[in-house]
Design an enzyme around this catalytic site. Structure first.
Site, short mmCIF file in Angstrom:
data_model
loop_
_atom_site.label_atom_id
_atom_site.label_comp_id
_atom_site.label_asym_id
_atom_site.label_seq_id
_atom_site.Cartn_x
_atom_site.Cartn_y
_atom_site.Cartn_z
CG HIS A 142 46.15 53.54 59.03
ND1 HIS A 142 47.05 53.14 58.05
CD2 HIS A 142 46.08 52.49 59.87
CE1 HIS A 142 47.49 51.93 58.30
NE2 HIS A 142 46.92 51.51 59.41
NE ARG A 193 49.46 53.52 53.55
CZ ARG A 193 48.69 52.51 53.85
NH1 ARG A 193 49.11 51.28 53.70
NH2 ARG A 193 47.48 52.71 54.32
CE1 TYR A 240 51.66 43.39 57.93
CE2 TYR A 240 49.60 43.84 56.82
CZ TYR A 240 50.73 44.29 57.48
OH TYR A 240 50.92 45.62 57.69
CD GLU A 272 49.41 48.37 56.10
OE1 GLU A 272 49.23 47.32 56.76
OE2 GLU A 272 48.71 49.39 56.25
CD GLU A 307 44.21 46.98 56.51
OE1 GLU A 307 44.81 46.23 55.72
OE2 GLU A 307 44.31 46.86 57.74
CG ASN A 340 47.40 47.40 53.37
OD1 ASN A 340 48.15 48.00 52.59
ND2 ASN A 340 46.62 48.00 54.23
#
Ligand code: BGC
Length: 519
Positions: A151, A106, A336, A401, A196, A334
């Site tokens: 992005h 990506r 984290y 992600e 996002e 995404n």
């Protein structure tokens, strides 16, 4: 025959059998195997890796402007002028992708490399050529190409006109997307229009750099999300109507997300409120057709208390609701980190601490990556996946992600552990709980420019030497681990730094061996 001998003999047989059984269990009950067709890949973004910021006709992006004119906002005052130099080293990057064996890669396009002014008046053939070369190179090694149109690095010329707060961005973005589809679409398997938008708008329009005060910053954030959703939907329809049949790709919406885990004060209601404000704000319009009720009510009421003439959260017309609803082939996610969402009990009528009324607490026992915001809470990702399954009728979901930051260690045991633990939760949610997850993507292929943190935080599974003019790439331990994971289609136990054993199956053997020793 001596009775002790018989006992020993009996024990040995029983143990041999249980060792065999343990082994079989490891193989057959192995929740670590990825389902057939599951994609394993890595990601990057143009400003963070390309460099060549003003080369071959490229125009100035918003991030060129920030780093050159407001360098005090960047921890190490660095910039992406050269970054990983992927503009010049893309062939080497592709060879790394091949050597690791990624199923998909990506990456994002720089809007101003393609349209230097931001508008579609002039297309830069050098920019198109660069991306075509990269895509063709990826096709040669048979990698699924995932292309983000935007992005974070939108044209500065458009930022000067208000950027995502200006509704005309919707049209400008659609114009840009058309140029991309016309010139590159035949080489792209999966398109992501915008990365996002929820995190982008929060970070760009609600960060500490902006003067804060009466909540009007949030108004910019909501306007940005509102226009971003419209822009996404227009571009999805453009592709769906004019390109899908001939180009045969997919195109989908990507949201950021944060998880949660049970704790004191974390209730089903507080989780839901937190989820709706973080994720529902973009997912609900895409899957259900409008903002979640709780957002409309709370932000409307609070805006009223602020004596504003209308809610800071804009309204969609019915026409827009219809355009946005269903404008995606999948949900890209995404992820984290997590927080403990707790209702803010100090909130009094008329004195809201935040629109959500949620405090996002952190358990002091959680460890963090080198990014302070990145608390490591693997269970959180599973909880998000299950919530999405239940809220939106289990959409096809691509994790686009997931990553861990350190300071660039080559022996990055902590990164391997992070990915192992998070991917284990993803597999649990997928295999055990039926979440429709199709892909897992490591952020990031290379150490790169980490926005406001410059080069102080490294997310790469490949090391980049930013002191060398050559921006030399080299392997980390995580490179080797990921290569093995992809080769075996199995989550490999993370190696333990001390050389001690770890992992459930090995643990069973260790216990069994201890028993044998006792005999
Ligand atoms: C962004 C990346 C960023 C990463 C780590 C993601 O949400 O898309 O550009 O590098 O977070 O902060």
């Amino acid at each position: 025959m001596d009775i002790t001998f018989i006992m020993r003999y009996f024990w040995m047989i029983t143990l041999t059998f249980s060792m065999f059984e343990a082994n079989v269990q490891c193989q057959t009950n192995d929740r670590r195997a990825f389902p057939d067709g599951f994609l394993l890949g890595a990601a990057s973004a143009s400003y963070q890796v390309e460099g060549a910021w003003n080369v071959n006709g490229k125009g100035e992006s918003h991030w060129d402007f920030i780093t050159h004119n407001q360098s005090e906002r960047i921890s190490d005052r660095s910039n992406g002028d050269i970054a990983c130099d992927s503009f010049n080293k893309y062939k080497e990057d592709v060879q790394w992708i091949k050597s690791i064996g990624l199923d998909h890669y990506r990456f994002s396009l720089s809007w101003t490399r393609i349209l230097p002014s931001g508008f579609n008046d002039t297309t830069n053939p050098n920019g198109i050529r660069y991306y075509r070369d990269l895509l063709e190179e990826l096709k040669v090694i048979n990698v699924t190409t995932v292309v983000t149109l935007y992005h974070r690095d939108h044209p500065q010329a458009l930022e000067n006109l208000g950027g995502w707060r200006n509704e005309r961005m919707v049209q400008w973005f659609e114009d840009y997307a058309k140029v991309v589809f016309d010139n590159l679409g035949h080489l792209v398997d999966i398109f992501i229009p915008i990365n996002e938008i929820n995190a982008l708008c929060a970070d760009e329009l609600n960060d500490t750099y902006k003067p804060r005060g009466n909540g009007l910053d949030d108004m910019g954030e909501y306007a940005c999300i509102h226009n971003g959703l419209k822009a996404h939907a227009k571009v999805w329809h453009l592709y769906d109507k004019n390109y899908r049949a001939t180009q045969g790709g997919m195109i989908g919406f990507v949201s950021s997300s944060r998880g949660w885990v049970p704790s004191e004060g974390v209730t089903e209601e507080s989780i839901d409120r937190y989820f709706q404000f973080r994720c529902g704000i973009v997912m609900h319009p895409i899957f259900i057709g409008d903002y979640p009720e709780i957002l409309k009510t709370r932000i409307g009421n609070i805006s009223n208390l602020e004596n504003l003439p209308e809610s800071r959260l804009p309204e969609f017309t019915d026409e827009w609701k219809n355009i946005i609803k269903g404008a995606t082939d999948f949900l890209g996610l995404n992820h984290y980190t997590s927080r403990l969402p707790i209702f803010d009990t100090s909130e009094k009528l008329g004195v809201p601490t935040s629109d959500s009324g949620i405090i996002e607490a952190v358990d002091p026992n959680w460890s963090t990556a080198s990014s302070q915001w990145l608390t490591i809470v693997p269970e959180g990702i599973g909880n998000v996946l299950r919530k999405i399954r239940d809220e939106y009728d289990n959409p096809a979901l691509y994790i686009f992600e997931n990553g861990f930051s350190d300071t660039g260690e080559t022996e990055d045991y902590a990164r391997i552990k992070y990915h192992y633990d998070y991917a284990s939760e993803v597999l649990k949610a997928t295999v055990r709980d039926g979440c429709n997850v199709k892909a897992y993507t490591v952020w990031s292929l290379l150490d790169n420019f980490e926005w406001y943190y410059g080069y102080t935080q490294r997310f790469g599974i490949l090391k980049v030497d930013f002191d060398s003019p050559n921006r030399t790439r080299s392997e980390k331990l995580s490179t080797q681990w990921l290569r093995e994971v992809i080769r075996t289609r199995t989550l490999i136990e993370p190696p333990a730094p001390s050389g001690t054993r770890s992992g459930s199956c090995e643990f069973i053997h260790e216990e069994t061996e201890k028993l044998v020793e006792k005999l």
